[in-house]
Design an enzyme around this catalytic site. Structure first.
Site, short mmCIF file in Angstrom:
data_model
loop_
_atom_site.label_atom_id
_atom_site.label_comp_id
_atom_site.label_asym_id
_atom_site.label_seq_id
_atom_site.Cartn_x
_atom_site.Cartn_y
_atom_site.Cartn_z
N CYS A 38 0.17 0.90 -3.98
CA CYS A 38 0.57 2.31 -4.11
C CYS A 38 1.84 2.58 -3.29
O CYS A 38 2.25 1.76 -2.45
CB CYS A 38 -0.56 3.23 -3.69
SG CYS A 38 -0.70 3.46 -1.90
N ASN A 45 -10.08 -2.26 0.47
CA ASN A 45 -10.06 -0.80 0.46
C ASN A 45 -11.38 -0.25 0.99
O ASN A 45 -12.45 -0.83 0.79
CB ASN A 45 -9.71 -0.22 -0.93
CG ASN A 45 -10.53 -0.74 -2.07
OD1 ASN A 45 -11.05 -1.86 -2.04
ND2 ASN A 45 -10.66 0.05 -3.11
N GLU A 86 -13.35 3.31 1.15
CA GLU A 86 -13.36 4.69 0.65
C GLU A 86 -14.16 5.60 1.57
O GLU A 86 -14.82 5.15 2.52
CB GLU A 86 -13.90 4.69 -0.78
CG GLU A 86 -12.99 3.85 -1.68
CD GLU A 86 -13.28 3.95 -3.16
OE1 GLU A 86 -14.38 4.40 -3.55
OE2 GLU A 86 -12.37 3.58 -3.93
N GLU A 140 -4.17 -2.88 1.36
CA GLU A 140 -2.91 -3.36 1.95
C GLU A 140 -2.72 -2.79 3.35
O GLU A 140 -2.30 -3.48 4.28
CB GLU A 140 -1.72 -2.95 1.06
CG GLU A 140 -1.74 -3.54 -0.33
CD GLU A 140 -2.53 -2.70 -1.34
OE1 GLU A 140 -3.48 -1.99 -0.95
OE2 GLU A 140 -2.18 -2.77 -2.54
N CYS A 180 1.48 2.45 0.54
CA CYS A 180 1.40 1.08 1.08
C CYS A 180 2.75 0.39 1.06
O CYS A 180 3.10 -0.34 1.99
CB CYS A 180 0.35 0.28 0.32
SG CYS A 180 -1.32 0.81 0.70
N1 THU Z 1 -6.26 1.14 -3.75
C1 THU Z 1 -5.88 0.13 -2.90
O1 THU Z 1 -6.68 -0.34 -2.09
N2 THU Z 1 -4.61 -0.32 -2.96
C2 THU Z 1 -3.66 0.17 -3.82
O2 THU Z 1 -2.50 -0.12 -3.66
C3 THU Z 1 -4.08 1.03 -4.93
C4 THU Z 1 -5.35 1.77 -4.68
C5 THU Z 1 -7.64 1.61 -3.70
C6 THU Z 1 -7.81 2.96 -3.09
C7 THU Z 1 -9.11 3.41 -3.72
O3 THU Z 1 -10.19 2.91 -2.94
C8 THU Z 1 -9.14 2.71 -5.06
O4 THU Z 1 -8.17 1.68 -4.99
C9 THU Z 1 -8.82 3.62 -6.23
O5 THU Z 1 -7.64 4.31 -6.02
#
Ligand code: THU
Length: 146
Positions: A101, A47, A49, A60, A104
């Protein structure tokens, strides 16, 4: 150990490596993903940000978009690991299983057969759950509708 278990564990290991690259100055929640193409090539994602929170990209989709940018369109499996930034691999074993999520799930649906594509939600190489994408995204909408 059968061949599939061996491959699942390798993919989880790749996801654990990917998680180390996560850029998470805001949530401090780190996610790693390893996506396997049908020819066996593996793409990693973390991830990423952003100060403008909505610009954040999930692990993902990082893996998926990296793969698509490299010309891959069909995938068989994704392994996902997640947990607080501070957690080492030992501590991940006691955190909740990851969960991709909704965005994704839909993004993966575009490039996967929902009945066949396997989603591995891992706390460690030994402790993981496997779902078909179809179970996580029932009655899904895909390219064949258009
Ligand atoms: N996040 C993911 O990378 N994948 C998911 O399926 C759930 C959420 C990340 C996004 C963000 O950087 C952090 O988790 C908190 O939401």
């Amino acid at each position: 150990m059968d061949n599939r278990t061996k491959k699942d564990r390798q993919l989880i290991r790749e996801a654990l490596k990917a998680r180390q690259r996560a850029y998470t100055p805001y949530s401090h929640y780190t996610v790693g993903a390893a996506l396997e193409a049908q020819d066996g090539t593996v793409f990693r994602g973390c991830n990423i940000e952003n100060a403008s929170f909505g610009a954040t990209n999930c692990a993902e989709r990082t893996a998926l978009f990296t793969a698509v940018a490299e010309g891959y369109h069909r995938f068989s499996t994704i392994a996902i690991v997640s947990g607080p930034e501070s957690a080492d691999e030992e501590e991940l074993k006691t955190t909740p299983y990851p969960s991709p999520c909704g965005i994704c799930r839909q993004a993966l649906r575009e490039f996967a057969d929902p009945g066949e594509f396997r989603v591995i939600l891992a706390r460690s190489e030994e402790d993981y759950k496997v779902y078909a994408l179809k179970e996580l995204l029932p009655e899904s909408f895909g390219p064949e509708y258009l």
